[in-house]
Design a protein around this motif. Sequence first.
Motif, PDB file in Angstrom:
ATOM      1  N   HIS A  29       0.847  -1.185   0.000  1.00 46.96           N
ATOM      2  CA  HIS A  29       0.000   0.000   0.000  1.00 46.96           C
ATOM      3  C   HIS A  29       0.881   1.233   0.000  1.00 46.96           C
ATOM      4  O   HIS A  29       1.893   1.287   0.695  1.00 46.96           O
ATOM      5  CB  HIS A  29      -0.939   0.015   1.216  1.00 46.96           C
ATOM      6  N   ARG A  30       0.482   2.217  -0.774  1.00 46.37           N
ATOM      7  CA  ARG A  30       1.270   3.426  -0.951  1.00 46.37           C
ATOM      8  C   ARG A  30       1.250   4.324   0.280  1.00 46.37           C
ATOM      9  O   ARG A  30       2.226   4.988   0.594  1.00 46.37           O
ATOM     10  CB  ARG A  30       0.718   4.192  -2.152  1.00 46.37           C
ATOM     11  N   PHE A  31       0.126   4.350   0.982  1.00 44.77           N
ATOM     12  CA  PHE A  31      -0.034   5.241   2.124  1.00 44.77           C
ATOM     13  C   PHE A  31       0.352   4.534   3.423  1.00 44.77           C
ATOM     14  O   PHE A  31       0.178   3.325   3.557  1.00 44.77           O
ATOM     15  CB  PHE A  31      -1.483   5.714   2.224  1.00 44.77           C
ATOM     16  N   PRO A  32       0.843   5.303   4.387  1.00 40.90           N
ATOM     17  CA  PRO A  32       1.190   4.717   5.683  1.00 40.90           C
ATOM     18  C   PRO A  32      -0.049   4.218   6.428  1.00 40.90           C
ATOM     19  O   PRO A  32      -1.174   4.639   6.159  1.00 40.90           O
ATOM     20  CB  PRO A  32       1.829   5.878   6.449  1.00 40.90           C
ATOM     21  N   ILE A  33       0.185   3.359   7.398  1.00 42.09           N
ATOM     22  CA  ILE A  33      -0.895   2.764   8.168  1.00 42.09           C
ATOM     23  C   ILE A  33      -1.734   3.828   8.879  1.00 42.09           C
ATOM     24  O   ILE A  33      -2.943   3.668   9.035  1.00 42.09           O
ATOM     25  CB  ILE A  33      -0.330   1.739   9.172  1.00 42.09           C
ATOM     26  N   ARG A  45     -16.866   5.091  11.916  1.00 43.59           N
ATOM     27  CA  ARG A  45     -17.233   5.699  13.199  1.00 43.59           C
ATOM     28  C   ARG A  45     -18.317   6.751  13.043  1.00 43.59           C
ATOM     29  O   ARG A  45     -19.230   6.840  13.850  1.00 43.59           O
ATOM     30  CB  ARG A  45     -15.992   6.318  13.843  1.00 43.59           C
ATOM     31  N   PHE A  46     -18.231   7.576  12.000  1.00 44.42           N
ATOM     32  CA  PHE A  46     -19.152   8.695  11.852  1.00 44.42           C
ATOM     33  C   PHE A  46     -20.143   8.512  10.719  1.00 44.42           C
ATOM     34  O   PHE A  46     -20.860   9.441  10.368  1.00 44.42           O
ATOM     35  CB  PHE A  46     -18.368   9.998  11.672  1.00 44.42           C
ATOM     36  N   CYS A  47     -20.172   7.334  10.117  1.00 48.23           N
ATOM     37  CA  CYS A  47     -21.117   7.020   9.051  1.00 48.23           C
ATOM     38  C   CYS A  47     -21.058   8.065   7.925  1.00 48.23           C
ATOM     39  O   CYS A  47     -22.064   8.606   7.476  1.00 48.23           O
ATOM     40  CB  CYS A  47     -22.532   6.907   9.620  1.00 48.23           C
ATOM     41  N   LEU A  48     -19.838   8.347   7.483  1.00 52.64           N
ATOM     42  CA  LEU A  48     -19.617   9.310   6.411  1.00 52.64           C
ATOM     43  C   LEU A  48     -19.594   8.599   5.065  1.00 52.64           C
ATOM     44  O   LEU A  48     -19.409   7.382   5.001  1.00 52.64           O
ATOM     45  CB  LEU A  48     -18.275  10.019   6.611  1.00 52.64           C
ATOM     46  N   SER A  49     -19.744   9.369   3.998  1.00 48.92           N
ATOM     47  CA  SER A  49     -19.583   8.790   2.675  1.00 48.92           C
ATOM     48  C   SER A  49     -18.088   8.766   2.337  1.00 48.92           C
ATOM     49  O   SER A  49     -17.277   9.431   2.983  1.00 48.92           O
ATOM     50  CB  SER A  49     -20.337   9.618   1.632  1.00 48.92           C
ATOM     51  N   TYR A  50     -17.754   8.003   1.314  1.00 46.76           N
ATOM     52  CA  TYR A  50     -16.352   7.944   0.886  1.00 46.76           C
ATOM     53  C   TYR A  50     -15.869   9.320   0.438  1.00 46.76           C
ATOM     54  O   TYR A  50     -14.738   9.705   0.701  1.00 46.76           O
ATOM     55  CB  TYR A  50     -16.170   6.942  -0.249  1.00 46.76           C
ATOM     56  N   ARG A  51     -16.739  10.051  -0.218  1.00 43.91           N
ATOM     57  CA  ARG A  51     -16.360  11.393  -0.687  1.00 43.91           C
ATOM     58  C   ARG A  51     -16.185  12.366   0.467  1.00 43.91           C
ATOM     59  O   ARG A  51     -15.347  13.271   0.403  1.00 43.91           O
ATOM     60  CB  ARG A  51     -17.382  11.908  -1.690  1.00 43.91           C
ATOM     61  N   ASP A  52     -16.967  12.198   1.534  1.00 39.95           N
ATOM     62  CA  ASP A  52     -16.778  13.036   2.723  1.00 39.95           C
ATOM     63  C   ASP A  52     -15.402  12.787   3.340  1.00 39.95           C
ATOM     64  O   ASP A  52     -14.707  13.734   3.723  1.00 39.95           O
ATOM     65  CB  ASP A  52     -17.859  12.759   3.765  1.00 39.95           C
ATOM     66  N   VAL A  53     -15.033  11.533   3.438  1.00 43.68           N
ATOM     67  CA  VAL A  53     -13.713  11.196   3.985  1.00 43.68           C
ATOM     68  C   VAL A  53     -12.621  11.744   3.072  1.00 43.68           C
ATOM     69  O   VAL A  53     -11.614  12.284   3.546  1.00 43.68           O
ATOM     70  CB  VAL A  53     -13.567   9.672   4.188  1.00 43.68           C
ATOM     71  N   GLU A  54     -12.824  11.629   1.766  1.00 43.43           N
ATOM     72  CA  GLU A  54     -11.851  12.174   0.806  1.00 43.43           C
ATOM     73  C   GLU A  54     -11.661  13.672   1.022  1.00 43.43           C
ATOM     74  O   GLU A  54     -10.532  14.172   1.049  1.00 43.43           O
ATOM     75  CB  GLU A  54     -12.342  11.915  -0.622  1.00 43.43           C
ATOM     76  N   GLU A  55     -12.749  14.409   1.202  1.00 41.80           N
ATOM     77  CA  GLU A  55     -12.660  15.855   1.432  1.00 41.80           C
ATOM     78  C   GLU A  55     -11.979  16.180   2.756  1.00 41.80           C
ATOM     79  O   GLU A  55     -11.193  17.125   2.837  1.00 41.80           O
ATOM     80  CB  GLU A  55     -14.055  16.474   1.400  1.00 41.80           C
ATOM     81  N   MET A  56     -12.280  15.397   3.790  1.00 43.04           N
ATOM     82  CA  MET A  56     -11.649  15.638   5.089  1.00 43.04           C
ATOM     83  C   MET A  56     -10.143  15.420   5.016  1.00 43.04           C
ATOM     84  O   MET A  56      -9.369  16.181   5.604  1.00 43.04           O
ATOM     85  CB  MET A  56     -12.266  14.731   6.150  1.00 43.04           C
ATOM     86  N   THR A  68     -10.094   4.713  -3.533  1.00 45.85           N
ATOM     87  CA  THR A  68      -9.072   4.114  -2.698  1.00 45.85           C
ATOM     88  C   THR A  68      -9.608   3.898  -1.286  1.00 45.85           C
ATOM     89  O   THR A  68      -9.403   2.838  -0.687  1.00 45.85           O
ATOM     90  CB  THR A  68      -7.815   5.007  -2.657  1.00 45.85           C
ATOM     91  N   ILE A  69     -10.326   4.882  -0.770  1.00 51.80           N
ATOM     92  CA  ILE A  69     -10.928   4.759   0.557  1.00 51.80           C
ATOM     93  C   ILE A  69     -11.944   3.620   0.564  1.00 51.80           C
ATOM     94  O   ILE A  69     -12.014   2.846   1.521  1.00 51.80           O
ATOM     95  CB  ILE A  69     -11.565   6.092   0.985  1.00 51.80           C
ATOM     96  N   ARG A  70     -12.709   3.497  -0.494  1.00 54.20           N
ATOM     97  CA  ARG A  70     -13.689   2.412  -0.595  1.00 54.20           C
ATOM     98  C   ARG A  70     -12.999   1.055  -0.529  1.00 54.20           C
ATOM     99  O   ARG A  70     -13.434   0.157   0.196  1.00 54.20           O
ATOM    100  CB  ARG A  70     -14.484   2.522  -1.894  1.00 54.20           C
ATOM    101  N   SER A  71     -11.910   0.909  -1.270  1.00 55.87           N
ATOM    102  CA  SER A  71     -11.213  -0.377  -1.261  1.00 55.87           C
ATOM    103  C   SER A  71     -10.592  -0.662   0.110  1.00 55.87           C
ATOM    104  O   SER A  71     -10.592  -1.807   0.564  1.00 55.87           O
ATOM    105  CB  SER A  71     -10.153  -0.425  -2.363  1.00 55.87           C
ATOM    106  N   TRP A  72     -10.081   0.370   0.794  1.00 54.57           N
ATOM    107  CA  TRP A  72      -9.553   0.179   2.141  1.00 54.57           C
ATOM    108  C   TRP A  72     -10.655  -0.261   3.095  1.00 54.57           C
ATOM    109  O   TRP A  72     -10.442  -1.135   3.920  1.00 54.57           O
ATOM    110  CB  TRP A  72      -8.923   1.465   2.664  1.00 54.57           C
ATOM    111  N   CYS A  73     -11.830   0.364   2.978  1.00 59.22           N
ATOM    112  CA  CYS A  73     -12.937   0.018   3.873  1.00 59.22           C
ATOM    113  C   CYS A  73     -13.413  -1.409   3.637  1.00 59.22           C
ATOM    114  O   CYS A  73     -13.756  -2.118   4.585  1.00 59.22           O
ATOM    115  CB  CYS A  73     -14.093   1.004   3.696  1.00 59.22           C
ATOM    116  N   ARG A  74     -13.436  -1.844   2.402  1.00 63.29           N
ATOM    117  CA  ARG A  74     -13.822  -3.223   2.116  1.00 63.29           C
ATOM    118  C   ARG A  74     -12.775  -4.211   2.614  1.00 63.29           C
ATOM    119  O   ARG A  74     -13.090  -5.270   3.112  1.00 63.29           O
ATOM    120  CB  ARG A  74     -14.043  -3.415   0.618  1.00 63.29           C
ATOM    121  N   LYS A  75     -11.499  -3.830   2.469  1.00 55.71           N
ATOM    122  CA  LYS A  75     -10.423  -4.743   2.818  1.00 55.71           C
ATOM    123  C   LYS A  75     -10.150  -4.771   4.329  1.00 55.71           C
ATOM    124  O   LYS A  75      -9.945  -5.844   4.889  1.00 55.71           O
ATOM    125  CB  LYS A  75      -9.144  -4.316   2.081  1.00 55.71           C
TER     126      LYS A  75
END
Length: 82
Positions: A29-33, A45-56, A68-75
């Motif tokens: 994985h390219r990003f750190p843990i 934890r906060f029931c956000l959408s993937y795009r909300d997390v991307e913006e944050m 990428t966030i979606r694949s991390w959440c599934r994995k």
Amino acid sequence: MNVIGMVLSGKPRSGAMITMNTHRRYPRHRFPIDIISQCVWLYFRFCLSYRDVEEMMAERGVTVSYETIRSWCRKFGGDYAC
């Protein structure tokens, strides 16, 4: 200095180190843990959408796509559900 500071600056600073355990848990994985776990934690934890997390994360200076966030959440989502 944490790992996120290292990613933003593009070079390691004193005290910024990724352990070997990190590499075994999230191999190839390219990003750190810290970034992966923060995104997955925010999503569940906060029931956000993937795009909300991307913006944050973009507000914090980390460029990561919602796909990428979606694949991390599934994995890795099962690790956080326990």
